[in-house]
Structures are given as C-alpha cells and as structure tokens.
Write an enzyme that holds these catalytic residues in place. Sequence first.
Site, PDB file in Angstrom:
ATOM      1  N   VAL B  97       0.834  -1.143   0.449  1.00 30.90           N
ATOM      2  CA  VAL B  97       0.157   0.270   0.153  1.00 30.90           C
ATOM      3  C   VAL B  97       0.936   1.454  -0.408  1.00 30.90           C
ATOM      4  CG1 VAL B  97      -0.143   0.413   2.643  1.00 30.90           C
ATOM      5  CG2 VAL B  97      -2.493   1.111   0.749  1.00 30.90           C
ATOM      6  N   GLY B 331      -5.775  -6.635  -0.071  1.00 30.21           N
ATOM      7  CA  GLY B 331      -6.609  -5.917   0.966  1.00 30.21           C
ATOM      8  C   GLY B 331      -5.239  -4.130   0.846  1.00 30.21           C
ATOM      9  N   GLU B 332      -5.445  -3.594   2.275  1.00 30.35           N
ATOM     10  CA  GLU B 332      -4.473  -2.657   2.529  1.00 30.35           C
ATOM     11  C   GLU B 332      -5.170  -1.423   2.047  1.00 30.35           C
ATOM     12  OE1 GLU B 332      -0.616  -3.262   1.832  1.00 30.35           O
ATOM     13  OE2 GLU B 332      -0.506  -5.316   2.887  1.00 30.35           O
ATOM     14  N   GLY B 333      -6.055  -1.330   0.856  1.00 31.28           N
ATOM     15  CA  GLY B 333      -6.404  -0.267   0.049  1.00 31.28           C
ATOM     16  C   GLY B 333      -5.045  -0.689  -1.129  1.00 31.28           C
TER      17      GLY B 333
END
Lengths: 364, 364
Positions: B97, B331-333
């Site tokens: 990210v 995930g994480e953005g």
Amino acid sequence: MLETTIAAIRPPDESAMASARELHGRLTKPAGSLGALEELSVRLAGLAGACPPPLPEPAAVAIFAGDHGVHAQGVTPWPQEVTGQMIGNFLAGGAVVNAFARQAGASVTVVDVGVATPLPAQPAAETSGPVVLDPSTPRMVAASVRRGTRDLAVTAALTRDEARAAVQTGIRIADELIEAGAAILLTGDMGIGNTTPAAALIAAFTGADPLDATGRGTGVDDPTYARKVAVVRAALARHAPTPADPLGVLAAVGGLEHAALAGLILGAAARRTPVLLDGVIAVSAALAAAAFAPDAVSAMVAGHRSAEPGATVALRHLGLDPLIDLGLRLGEGTGALLALPVVTGAVRVLHEVATFDSAGVAEK
Amino acid sequence: MLETTIAAIRPPDESAMASARELHGRLTKPAGSLGALEELSVRLAGLAGACPPPLPEPAAVAIFAGDHGVHAQGVTPWPQEVTGQMIGNFLAGGAVVNAFARQAGASVTVVDVGVATPLPAQPAAETSGPVVLDPSTPRMVAASVRRGTRDLAVTAALTRDEARAAVQTGIRIADELIEAGAAILLTGDMGIGNTTPAAALIAAFTGADPLDATGRGTGVDDPTYARKVAVVRAALARHAPTPADPLGVLAAVGGLEHAALAGLILGAAARRTPVLLDGVIAVSAALAAAAFAPDAVSAMVAGHRSAEPGATVALRHLGLDPLIDLGLRLGEGTGALLALPVVTGAVRVLHEVATFDSAGVAEK
C-alpha cells in the site's frame, strides 16, 4: 533495418524471471495476492534480463496517423479531414490522449506516416535536432510515406516498399524515443477508417471470420457495419494474404499507421523495452510484429480490452490478458495510458516492498 | 453523530449529471468512446453537484486495523500478531500500500480501531494537532475501541455501543481528512482473519448463502475453507442479524475495521466526497453503509473486483461495477490505489479536453 531488428529480438531471460518469482515469495504480502500484477512483473523482469526490472519511467506515447483509401467505401460516418484536424488537436494538447498523458507524465510524439489532407501549420511543435521527452509539449514528426493508402477494396493498400518504409519509420521512432530515455513505449493511433484495415489484419493473421474480427469502430449503424464486414471479407478473398508473409499482409490490407506500429513494437522488443498496447489498431499491428518475430510478444503488455470484438480475437491469438477492461473504443493511446500506472505499480512492488525478514513480520 | 451524518446524505444532483452528459457529447471524441469512464464522471458530477466535478486530488488512504476473536476458530493460517506487525510495516513505508500510495501521491493514515497485540513503538509517526496530508509520511491514529472483537462463533463480536463507537471513528476520520483537503478517500484495511466477518456481513446484508459469500482470503487450504464457511453459517444462524438493523449486524458478526469503514463511507457521502472502495472488506462495509443510508451508494466508486467471491456478491447488491479486475486479494487499500488514476482520468476529461467547436474538428 527491418531484418537486423528482427534478428536482434531474443527470448525472455528465464533466470531473471525465476529471481522475480522468488522475490515475490519473500515480500510482505500473501503469496499470489497481487494477482496478475505478479506475473506481469515477472514477464518484465524476463524482458529486461534483470530483477527487479527498471521502473517504466519516463513513458513515451507515439501516435501514428494515417488515412485510408477504403474510406471511399463508406465504412465510417466521419469525414477524412478529421485525421488531420485531430493532429492539430493533439499538438494543441486538447485531445483525451493529451489529458491522460499529462496525468501520467508521458510525452506525446505524433508521427504523420500517411495523412491525406494538408496538416495544419504547427511550426512551434515541429522539432529538429536530438529528441527530448517533454510531457508538457507534444512533438510532431513528419514521416509521410504516401498521402493515405489505396482502397483495399479495389487494390493492394500499399506496395511492399511502402509497407516496409512505414515499418521502418516505426522502428526508427522506437530507437529515437528509447535513446532519448523512454523506459516504456505506448502505442497510439489516429486515422479515420482505420478499424477496417485493423479488422482485415486480424482476420488475416488469426484466421478469424471477418464477422468476428470486425466491429463498429467509432459507432457505425447497421447498414454501415454490414458494408464494413463485406469489404473486409471481399478484401481477404481478393488479396489472399498469408501470415507467413507479414509484409505482404500489411501491404495488401493494412494501413500506414498499422505498419508503423508493428515497427515500433519490433524496435522496442529489439531493445528489450516494454511496449504498452492500446486498442484494436495496436493489437492488429502487434499480430504483424509477432508474425515477423514471435519473441516480440514478450515485449508486449496489453493495456486494455477495446470494445472492438477484433481486439479480443487478437489478444487471444497473442496470449495476452489486458490490464483494463472498461469498454473504451477511442484509440489515440488512451487505453494504454490508463493502464500505465498498473504496469508501474507492478514493477514498483519489486523495488520498494519490504521482505518478511526485513520488516519483522511473521509468516503463516 | 451517526444519525446526523446519515441525515446529511442526499441523492445525487440530476442537473449536474445532465450537464456532464451534455458536455461529453461536445468533446473531441466519438460519443460513448470512453466507455465506463463517461458514466463514472457523470456520477461524480452528480455527487459533487457540479460539472465538471473537482479533480480527486489530493487522495487520502485510511487503513483501519483490527483483530478478530474468530481467529480462535482456525479460520486463517496467519498468526494474529501479524496485524500489529503490518502496522509497523505501514508506518515504515514498506508495504505494498505504501509503494502504491507513493506512486499515486496519496497520503496514508493508519487507524488502530482494535488491534489485539501491543503496537510497535512508532513515536515519530504519532501525531497530534491539525491533520496534514503528507504523502511522504504515513500517519498513525490511536482510536482503539477494544483489543479485538469477541469470537462471533460464540457470542456477538461487539456490543452495539462498541460497533457505534467504531462507526463514529470512521466518520471522524472522514471529517478530518476532508477538512485537511482530501478530495477523495480510499478505503484500506488490515486485520488477520477479517475476511470471515466480511463474509458474514455480506451474507447477512445480501441474503447470499455463506458458501457463495465466503472465500479463501489470503489463501487457506480446503479443510480451513470448509471450517470458515461452517463458522459463517453457524454465526448467521445463531445471531440472525437483520439488514434493517445495520448496527446490530455489525455488532453481531462484524469487525471493528468493518464498522469504521462503514463510518468512513457515510462521512464521505455526507460531505459529497467520493470514496474509492478497495476489496472484500471494503465492500462488506459498504453494504452496512448502504443499509444505514441508501443514498451513500452515490459516493461509492468500486476500485476493483477482489478475487474473493463475496466481493462480487456485494458489488452486485450495491449495483457497482469495479474499475480494475486483476485477481488481487491483498487488501490494505492496494486495489483502490490502482484504480485511482482511472477515476482521476475520468474527471480530467471533463476539465481539459477540447470541444469539436473549440478545436475546429468536424463531426460525423
């Protein structure tokens, strides 16, 4: 020049690819969790012969512009003059490709390889001397082979010499851009009527039926679409182009921008530099490049899936999965530019992400 | 605060949307040729109540981190400590990210809403005073509601008050980031085991069978996957959550980061600011936000299609088409950040592209 370029194209470096796969397994993320970005970064390592491969910065878009004798068959509702008018728009920075290039920090080079109408005066944008990649100022290259192709419904669109000249222009542009520092080339195109030769190229190189290879381009109605398919079918029957002779295929049913794009791709592949493909014009040219040199495919990254059905036929033949699929059908290089941050991100991961060891993160 | 935020969420501005559609018809490109980007720019005009809508710059990623009592059921092979360790990685700039945020020029704010383990000391990254969006320095916000949820297989994961506190934390973070100048918020998450509550939320809000809503997360084997589906099915049977009571659903089977993300989305929607959704955790939270306030959907942009099958179930329920589909499941953005240039490009077209009239280009 064409032959030496083809001879310089080599297979990917398996050792660099293995290093990239191994590195992915040590980075702080679940194995495989970056999906298609992981394999893309592995391919680019193989192309560069290094892990990590270089970041694809700066990027250069090359827009090849040409006109088409087949316009006379009524395959598009747009007047032929729009090709030249859009060159003026590119040089003034007003087109979608300019907006996307500014956002991506990419330079734009417009190459007239065969526009039919006189180009608008653009003295400020004409350049001589060494090529400089300047994202703020689009650059024009005058390299016209002839003022539009002949009508492929009636005769061969180009002579073999004309097709070769256009391919070699593409190789030269690749050389110049890479010499100037470009780490990735993006394909762009402009040419009213150019989806018709693209469909013919795709049908010729893949064996697809013209109905499956031909789309509605910028949005043609049913009668125009039927005419377009019929023109492609008749041209293939008349010229009987064979994939074993890619120059012959380009000459029979191609366009000058298609031939130049094939050259750009070959030039990039010979220098182990990635080339990010835009839409249906780009992938039809990529089929020609792959017919000249099968290993050129390892330099290709499919930017997006054009709404044109022929693009999907061509991508399948090349074994490429596109990065973006948003129904674009504009050309100019717009789809390639949208995909550029994905390519950069895929490579950046190998440069910047910490390993489990270095970050003190436990593994499963 | 939750109620006033929900009350502030209004439908899109039809007049601004009509202006954007009309403008698209005059720009130098074939009508509709930018595919999904055109409708995206129209939606954002409706959200902003202006044509063109503001460029989504600067962008701010908010990563909400939490742990999960359901970890005790063996739903993931990763140790719970990894949640806190990855926060250290985020603050050190070593995660994927961070690499993507640097590339996009986006700031990263990490919010501890419920991490179970003591966090690594990060004094330099802790901040007080006014929020500053700084892409070069990730920021940490301590806002723990409790040190991980209870085990949803045994009891409700959260009390209603805890769930409300997490939602309100998300609203507050949205307020702070937008006050600091963020023009778009990107959802991020970190929480070992958090795809299990996400699957339960998706099944609860959409009515999907747990088998269709549950995926393999970071990559679980067949027995673990079967256990995960069984846990979700049993939790739904035990708690019988009802979509008419979104706070009750979040409390029964949610996670603290899911609840906070729902709040972030509501806060962004109340301020007519777009929120770019990441993967399965984000879209499960988006279902909660939409249950609180159906008009919140007009602030949502689906960044990508996660490899988790539940994400597709949720996106369909929300009526959102994702911009990127590359099999990511990190995930994480990260998926939201990959999509950000597409969103920016869609808006930029309305700001920068010339019209046929102004560019002197003929129409068909």
